[in-house]
Motif scaffolding. Structure first.
Motif, PDB file in Angstrom:
ATOM      1  N   PRO A 139     -42.119 -26.103  -7.478  1.00 28.19           N
ATOM      2  CA  PRO A 139     -40.957 -26.063  -6.582  1.00 28.19           C
ATOM      3  C   PRO A 139     -39.717 -25.513  -7.288  1.00 28.19           C
ATOM      4  O   PRO A 139     -39.520 -25.726  -8.486  1.00 28.19           O
ATOM      5  CB  PRO A 139     -40.757 -27.529  -6.198  1.00 28.19           C
ATOM      6  CG  PRO A 139     -42.081 -28.165  -6.403  1.00 28.19           C
ATOM      7  CD  PRO A 139     -42.711 -27.442  -7.559  1.00 28.19           C
ATOM      8  N   LEU A 140     -38.905 -24.819  -6.528  1.00 30.72           N
ATOM      9  CA  LEU A 140     -37.662 -24.278  -7.068  1.00 30.72           C
ATOM     10  C   LEU A 140     -36.722 -25.411  -7.441  1.00 30.72           C
ATOM     11  O   LEU A 140     -36.737 -26.477  -6.819  1.00 30.72           O
ATOM     12  CB  LEU A 140     -37.000 -23.355  -6.049  1.00 30.72           C
ATOM     13  CG  LEU A 140     -37.769 -22.087  -5.696  1.00 30.72           C
ATOM     14  CD1 LEU A 140     -37.023 -21.317  -4.612  1.00 30.72           C
ATOM     15  CD2 LEU A 140     -37.979 -21.219  -6.916  1.00 30.72           C
ATOM     16  N   PRO A 141     -35.878 -25.199  -8.462  1.00 30.23           N
ATOM     17  CA  PRO A 141     -34.942 -26.247  -8.874  1.00 30.23           C
ATOM     18  C   PRO A 141     -33.870 -26.477  -7.816  1.00 30.23           C
ATOM     19  O   PRO A 141     -33.617 -25.624  -6.964  1.00 30.23           O
ATOM     20  CB  PRO A 141     -34.347 -25.693 -10.162  1.00 30.23           C
ATOM     21  CG  PRO A 141     -34.516 -24.217 -10.079  1.00 30.23           C
ATOM     22  CD  PRO A 141     -35.766 -23.996  -9.277  1.00 30.23           C
ATOM     23  N   SER A 142     -33.230 -27.645  -7.913  1.00 32.45           N
ATOM     24  CA  SER A 142     -32.144 -27.951  -6.973  1.00 32.45           C
ATOM     25  C   SER A 142     -30.954 -27.028  -7.240  1.00 32.45           C
ATOM     26  O   SER A 142     -30.871 -26.377  -8.283  1.00 32.45           O
ATOM     27  CB  SER A 142     -31.725 -29.406  -7.108  1.00 32.45           C
ATOM     28  OG  SER A 142     -31.211 -29.634  -8.404  1.00 32.45           O
ATOM     29  N   PHE A 143     -30.024 -26.995  -6.317  1.00 34.26           N
ATOM     30  CA  PHE A 143     -28.903 -26.061  -6.379  1.00 34.26           C
ATOM     31  C   PHE A 143     -27.641 -26.763  -6.875  1.00 34.26           C
ATOM     32  O   PHE A 143     -26.652 -26.884  -6.164  1.00 34.26           O
ATOM     33  CB  PHE A 143     -28.699 -25.434  -5.000  1.00 34.26           C
ATOM     34  CG  PHE A 143     -27.682 -24.335  -4.983  1.00 34.26           C
ATOM     35  CD1 PHE A 143     -27.754 -23.278  -5.869  1.00 34.26           C
ATOM     36  CD2 PHE A 143     -26.663 -24.350  -4.058  1.00 34.26           C
ATOM     37  CE1 PHE A 143     -26.823 -22.259  -5.852  1.00 34.26           C
ATOM     38  CE2 PHE A 143     -25.721 -23.332  -4.020  1.00 34.26           C
ATOM     39  CZ  PHE A 143     -25.801 -22.298  -4.922  1.00 34.26           C
ATOM     40  N   GLY A 144     -27.654 -27.224  -8.120  1.00 33.64           N
ATOM     41  CA  GLY A 144     -26.497 -27.899  -8.709  1.00 33.64           C
ATOM     42  C   GLY A 144     -25.316 -26.978  -8.919  1.00 33.64           C
ATOM     43  O   GLY A 144     -24.167 -27.423  -8.941  1.00 33.64           O
ATOM     44  N   LEU A 145     -25.573 -25.695  -9.082  1.00 28.64           N
ATOM     45  CA  LEU A 145     -24.495 -24.738  -9.290  1.00 28.64           C
ATOM     46  C   LEU A 145     -23.545 -24.713  -8.099  1.00 28.64           C
ATOM     47  O   LEU A 145     -22.336 -24.590  -8.261  1.00 28.64           O
ATOM     48  CB  LEU A 145     -25.081 -23.339  -9.531  1.00 28.64           C
ATOM     49  CG  LEU A 145     -24.112 -22.198  -9.795  1.00 28.64           C
ATOM     50  CD1 LEU A 145     -23.231 -22.490 -10.997  1.00 28.64           C
ATOM     51  CD2 LEU A 145     -24.877 -20.908 -10.021  1.00 28.64           C
ATOM     52  N   GLY A 146     -24.073 -24.879  -6.906  1.00 27.00           N
ATOM     53  CA  GLY A 146     -23.224 -24.899  -5.711  1.00 27.00           C
ATOM     54  C   GLY A 146     -22.268 -26.079  -5.727  1.00 27.00           C
ATOM     55  O   GLY A 146     -21.088 -25.943  -5.384  1.00 27.00           O
ATOM     56  N   LEU A 147     -22.746 -27.241  -6.145  1.00 29.83           N
ATOM     57  CA  LEU A 147     -21.889 -28.427  -6.234  1.00 29.83           C
ATOM     58  C   LEU A 147     -20.811 -28.232  -7.292  1.00 29.83           C
ATOM     59  O   LEU A 147     -19.639 -28.556  -7.071  1.00 29.83           O
ATOM     60  CB  LEU A 147     -22.729 -29.664  -6.542  1.00 29.83           C
ATOM     61  CG  LEU A 147     -21.956 -30.968  -6.699  1.00 29.83           C
ATOM     62  CD1 LEU A 147     -21.219 -31.321  -5.411  1.00 29.83           C
ATOM     63  CD2 LEU A 147     -22.906 -32.089  -7.104  1.00 29.83           C
ATOM     64  N   ALA A 148     -21.182 -27.689  -8.448  1.00 31.42           N
ATOM     65  CA  ALA A 148     -20.209 -27.442  -9.512  1.00 31.42           C
ATOM     66  C   ALA A 148     -19.129 -26.465  -9.052  1.00 31.42           C
ATOM     67  O   ALA A 148     -17.931 -26.672  -9.296  1.00 31.42           O
ATOM     68  CB  ALA A 148     -20.917 -26.912 -10.751  1.00 31.42           C
ATOM     69  N   MET A 149     -19.548 -25.406  -8.370  1.00 29.54           N
ATOM     70  CA  MET A 149     -18.586 -24.413  -7.890  1.00 29.54           C
ATOM     71  C   MET A 149     -17.659 -25.013  -6.837  1.00 29.54           C
ATOM     72  O   MET A 149     -16.448 -24.777  -6.853  1.00 29.54           O
ATOM     73  CB  MET A 149     -19.317 -23.205  -7.329  1.00 29.54           C
ATOM     74  CG  MET A 149     -18.412 -22.094  -6.927  1.00 29.54           C
ATOM     75  SD  MET A 149     -19.380 -20.643  -6.480  1.00 29.54           S
ATOM     76  CE  MET A 149     -18.103 -19.603  -5.860  1.00 29.54           C
ATOM     77  N   THR A 150     -18.210 -25.799  -5.934  1.00 24.38           N
ATOM     78  CA  THR A 150     -17.397 -26.444  -4.906  1.00 24.38           C
ATOM     79  C   THR A 150     -16.345 -27.351  -5.533  1.00 24.38           C
ATOM     80  O   THR A 150     -15.172 -27.318  -5.155  1.00 24.38           O
ATOM     81  CB  THR A 150     -18.297 -27.248  -3.947  1.00 24.38           C
ATOM     82  OG1 THR A 150     -19.230 -26.351  -3.342  1.00 24.38           O
ATOM     83  CG2 THR A 150     -17.484 -27.947  -2.879  1.00 24.38           C
ATOM     84  N   GLY A 151     -16.754 -28.162  -6.495  1.00 22.28           N
ATOM     85  CA  GLY A 151     -15.814 -29.065  -7.165  1.00 22.28           C
ATOM     86  C   GLY A 151     -14.703 -28.312  -7.872  1.00 22.28           C
ATOM     87  O   GLY A 151     -13.527 -28.705  -7.800  1.00 22.28           O
ATOM     88  N   ALA A 152     -15.057 -27.237  -8.559  1.00 22.69           N
ATOM     89  CA  ALA A 152     -14.050 -26.461  -9.271  1.00 22.69           C
ATOM     90  C   ALA A 152     -13.081 -25.784  -8.309  1.00 22.69           C
ATOM     91  O   ALA A 152     -11.872 -25.752  -8.558  1.00 22.69           O
ATOM     92  CB  ALA A 152     -14.731 -25.420 -10.161  1.00 22.69           C
ATOM     93  N   ILE A 153     -13.574 -25.277  -7.208  1.00 25.39           N
ATOM     94  CA  ILE A 153     -12.693 -24.624  -6.232  1.00 25.39           C
ATOM     95  C   ILE A 153     -11.750 -25.643  -5.591  1.00 25.39           C
ATOM     96  O   ILE A 153     -10.566 -25.363  -5.380  1.00 25.39           O
ATOM     97  CB  ILE A 153     -13.512 -23.855  -5.178  1.00 25.39           C
ATOM     98  CG1 ILE A 153     -14.145 -22.629  -5.823  1.00 25.39           C
ATOM     99  CG2 ILE A 153     -12.652 -23.454  -3.987  1.00 25.39           C
ATOM    100  CD1 ILE A 153     -15.090 -21.864  -4.942  1.00 25.39           C
TER     101      ILE A 153
END
Length: 120
Positions: free
Chosen positions: A91-105
């Motif tokens: 299975p593909l990994p979860s999309f943690g990068l989206g959460l990190a980007m949202t928090g930073a924005i």
């Protein structure tokens, strides 16, 4: 064994359909373009002296620069994890990068809102 790097990605499993690997690369490059745009925004804020408050401008610029660097590193990590998952048919990994980007924005938005409110 392959000559491609990173070996921990390419030595695992079987070669996936090239279309999927190329799509994964395009996604990685989209994240890199976004990081470059964030860096350009940081340079623009610094060069134009916006916001007027030196400490607030420096804080926003530093957060943006760190955000762009972190986004670049996380995008590479995500590319490698997705490529490895495709090669090993897991299975593909979860999309943690989206959460990190949202928090930073959100953080940068709050800082800029405060800067605009203070300078008005």
């Amino acid at each position: 064994m392959t000559q491609r790097r990173p070996t921990w990605v390419y030595d695992a499993g079987q070669e996936p359909d090239p279309r999927f690997s190329l799509a994964n690369e395009r996604t990685f490059l989209a994240w890199i373009r976004t990081a470059l745009a964030v860096l350009a925004g940081a340079v623009a804020l610094h060069s134009l002296g916006v916001p007027e408050s030196d400490w607030l401008r420096t804080t926003v610029v530093v957060v943006l620069v760190l955000f762009a660097g972190g986004m670049t590193a996380l995008a590479y990590r995500r590319w490698a994890r997705v490529e490895r998952a495709m090669r090993t048919r897991t299975p593909l990994p979860s999309f943690g990068l989206g959460l990190a980007m949202t928090g930073a924005i959100v953080l940068v938005s709050v800082l800029l809102a405060v800067a605009l409110a203070v300078s008005s």
